[in-house]
Design a protein around this motif. Structure first.
Motif, PDB file in Angstrom:
ATOM      1  N   THR A 199       0.858  -1.178   0.000  1.00 17.67           N
ATOM      2  CA  THR A 199       0.000   0.000   0.000  1.00 17.67           C
ATOM      3  C   THR A 199       0.898   1.233   0.000  1.00 17.67           C
ATOM      4  O   THR A 199       2.126   1.134  -0.065  1.00 17.67           O
ATOM      5  CB  THR A 199      -0.895   0.042   1.253  1.00 17.67           C
ATOM      6  OG1 THR A 199      -0.052   0.198   2.415  1.00 17.67           O
ATOM      7  CG2 THR A 199      -1.725  -1.223   1.401  1.00 17.67           C
ATOM      8  N   SER A 200       0.260   2.380   0.128  1.00 16.84           N
ATOM      9  CA  SER A 200       1.010   3.632   0.266  1.00 16.84           C
ATOM     10  C   SER A 200       1.197   4.010   1.726  1.00 16.84           C
ATOM     11  O   SER A 200       1.495   5.160   2.040  1.00 16.84           O
ATOM     12  CB  SER A 200       0.269   4.763  -0.465  1.00 16.84           C
ATOM     13  OG  SER A 200      -1.043   4.930   0.077  1.00 16.84           O
ATOM     14  N   ALA A 201       1.037   3.047   2.637  1.00 15.90           N
ATOM     15  CA  ALA A 201       1.118   3.350   4.066  1.00 15.90           C
ATOM     16  C   ALA A 201       2.522   3.742   4.500  1.00 15.90           C
ATOM     17  O   ALA A 201       2.698   4.637   5.328  1.00 15.90           O
ATOM     18  CB  ALA A 201       0.632   2.152   4.893  1.00 15.90           C
ATOM     19  N   ALA A 216      -0.236  -1.432  -5.645  1.00 15.69           N
ATOM     20  CA  ALA A 216      -0.319  -0.711  -4.375  1.00 15.69           C
ATOM     21  C   ALA A 216      -1.346   0.414  -4.445  1.00 15.69           C
ATOM     22  O   ALA A 216      -2.105   0.641  -3.496  1.00 15.69           O
ATOM     23  CB  ALA A 216       1.051  -0.148  -4.005  1.00 15.69           C
ATOM     24  N   GLU A 217      -1.386   1.121  -5.566  1.00 19.74           N
ATOM     25  CA  GLU A 217      -2.355   2.212  -5.720  1.00 19.74           C
ATOM     26  C   GLU A 217      -3.784   1.692  -5.665  1.00 19.74           C
ATOM     27  O   GLU A 217      -4.665   2.333  -5.072  1.00 19.74           O
ATOM     28  CB  GLU A 217      -2.129   2.933  -7.048  1.00 19.74           C
ATOM     29  CG  GLU A 217      -0.940   3.855  -7.083  1.00 19.74           C
ATOM     30  CD  GLU A 217      -0.910   4.650  -8.373  1.00 19.74           C
ATOM     31  OE1 GLU A 217      -1.566   5.708  -8.418  1.00 19.74           O
ATOM     32  OE2 GLU A 217      -0.253   4.215  -9.335  1.00 19.74           O
ATOM     33  N   VAL A 225      -5.695   5.317   3.186  1.00 23.11           N
ATOM     34  CA  VAL A 225      -4.460   5.984   3.610  1.00 23.11           C
ATOM     35  C   VAL A 225      -4.376   7.373   2.999  1.00 23.11           C
ATOM     36  O   VAL A 225      -4.139   8.374   3.693  1.00 23.11           O
ATOM     37  CB  VAL A 225      -3.222   5.150   3.219  1.00 23.11           C
ATOM     38  CG1 VAL A 225      -1.945   5.942   3.493  1.00 23.11           C
ATOM     39  CG2 VAL A 225      -3.181   3.838   3.978  1.00 23.11           C
ATOM     40  N   ALA A 226      -4.551   7.460   1.671  1.00 21.98           N
ATOM     41  CA  ALA A 226      -4.442   8.741   0.979  1.00 21.98           C
ATOM     42  C   ALA A 226      -5.517   9.725   1.427  1.00 21.98           C
ATOM     43  O   ALA A 226      -5.253  10.923   1.620  1.00 21.98           O
ATOM     44  CB  ALA A 226      -4.517   8.517  -0.532  1.00 21.98           C
ATOM     45  N   ILE A 243      -7.121   6.615  -9.549  1.00 23.29           N
ATOM     46  CA  ILE A 243      -7.403   6.101  -8.208  1.00 23.29           C
ATOM     47  C   ILE A 243      -6.806   6.995  -7.132  1.00 23.29           C
ATOM     48  O   ILE A 243      -7.401   7.190  -6.070  1.00 23.29           O
ATOM     49  CB  ILE A 243      -6.907   4.642  -8.066  1.00 23.29           C
ATOM     50  CG1 ILE A 243      -7.448   3.991  -6.797  1.00 23.29           C
ATOM     51  CG2 ILE A 243      -5.393   4.570  -8.112  1.00 23.29           C
ATOM     52  CD1 ILE A 243      -8.905   3.684  -6.819  1.00 23.29           C
ATOM     53  N   ALA A 244      -5.630   7.586  -7.414  1.00 22.26           N
ATOM     54  CA  ALA A 244      -5.003   8.471  -6.436  1.00 22.26           C
ATOM     55  C   ALA A 244      -5.745   9.803  -6.350  1.00 22.26           C
ATOM     56  O   ALA A 244      -5.864  10.389  -5.273  1.00 22.26           O
ATOM     57  CB  ALA A 244      -3.533   8.703  -6.798  1.00 22.26           C
ATOM     58  N   GLN A 245      -6.256  10.275  -7.476  1.00 26.13           N
ATOM     59  CA  GLN A 245      -6.962  11.557  -7.502  1.00 26.13           C
ATOM     60  C   GLN A 245      -8.365  11.461  -6.902  1.00 26.13           C
ATOM     61  O   GLN A 245      -8.966  12.486  -6.578  1.00 26.13           O
ATOM     62  CB  GLN A 245      -7.052  12.071  -8.944  1.00 26.13           C
ATOM     63  CG  GLN A 245      -5.706  12.432  -9.555  1.00 26.13           C
ATOM     64  CD  GLN A 245      -5.048  13.599  -8.846  1.00 26.13           C
ATOM     65  OE1 GLN A 245      -5.695  14.580  -8.486  1.00 26.13           O
ATOM     66  NE2 GLN A 245      -3.738  13.485  -8.619  1.00 26.13           N
TER      67      GLN A 245
END
Length: 275
Positions: A199-201, A216-217, A225-226, A243-245
């Motif tokens: 993950t991005s943890a 991971a994203e 997390v994000a 997905i990040a946005q």
């Protein structure tokens, strides 16, 4: 001397009251275990504390936050999510222990609401998670972390964390009802680590090989997390993928999907439980 077994209520309102009362009784059973086995609860809360201290102090000096910022502020929201994940293993173990010892079968033989066992387990685990989250909040503040967002944003971040835990609770209940021995429980608890670390943890997915960073994203945990980093106004990694946005949206959608899948599976498994 004869024992009269009360008839189940028939009206919708009385059935709801019956279910709530029985569910609370099962919840109190779980809370009673806190006082009788405090070591189990304390150890479960100390593990994420040790993790955050290890990453924050032992490894944090070598970590770089994309775009700059303090690594501990980057780390703490990720550890909040990891705490929710680690709680799923505790749910699996508790449900499996009750099933394998025959406790669940005895509950099923009693004149109680069929939903009480599952709801009581869920409420107990959610209360445990709130306590564990509060402990980690305190540790984070002592380490220099802070929630820089508004009170509403902070409450929203906590809500997303508990929403994730709620969904994972039903995953854990279903898996616990499936388990027939300690090997399966150990496997689930072991898998928490690769799933949680992918993950991005702890690091930005941009630092991973391309295919691994994409996994991971799209890991449902990364969205929470994000989103919590954004709501706490902590440093994030700022990915430019879809997905990040849309992390906050997906931090709601992923738990909703998990609940929609595993809640009926858990209810069906409990209703058809034979061993």
């Amino acid at each position: 001397m004869s024992i009269t077994i009360p008839e189940p209520p028939t009206s919708p309102l009385s059935r709801l009251r019956w279910a709530l009362a029985d569910g609370w009784t099962v919840t109190l059973r779980g809370l009673t275990h806190w006082t009788r086995e405090p070591g189990t609860v304390i150890s479960a809360m100390l593990f994420p504390v040790m993790m955050v201290l290890m990453f924050g102090y032992f490894l944090g000096g070598a970590m770089q936050v994309p775009g700059g910022g303090d690594y501990r502020e980057f780390l703490i929201p990720g550890m909040f999510v990891m705490t929710m994940v680690f709680g799923m293993g505790e749910t699996v173990a508790a449900v499996a222990a009750d099933k394998n010892r025959g406790v669940t079968s005895r509950f099923r033989s009693l004149p109680m609401a069929p939903s009480a066992v599952l709801v009581g387990r869920c409420v107990t685990d959610m209360l445990t998670s709130v306590l564990g989250l509060a402990v980690l909040f305190a540790v984070g503040l002592l380490m220099g972390w802070d929630a820089h967002g508004t009170a509403g944003q902070t409450a929203g971040a906590v809500g997303l964390l508990l929403l994730l835990r709620f969904a994972l609770t039903w995953v854990g209940i279903y898996l616990g009802l499936l388990m027939k021995g300690p090997e399966g429980i150990t496997m689930v608890q072991t898998l928490e680590f690769p799933v949680g670390f992918l993950t991005s943890a702890f690091v930005a997915p941009a630092t991973m090989p391309g295919w691994l960073g994409t996994l991971a994203e799209w890991n449902p945990l990364s969205s929470t997390v994000a989103a919590t980093r954004e709501l706490f106004a902590n440093p994030g990694w700022g990915g430019d993928s879809w997905i990040a946005q849309h992390a906050t949206l997906m931090a709601v959608v992923w738990p909703a999907v998990l609940f929609a899948v595993f809640f009926p599976l858990a209810v069906n498994r409990y209703g058809n439980l034979t061993n």
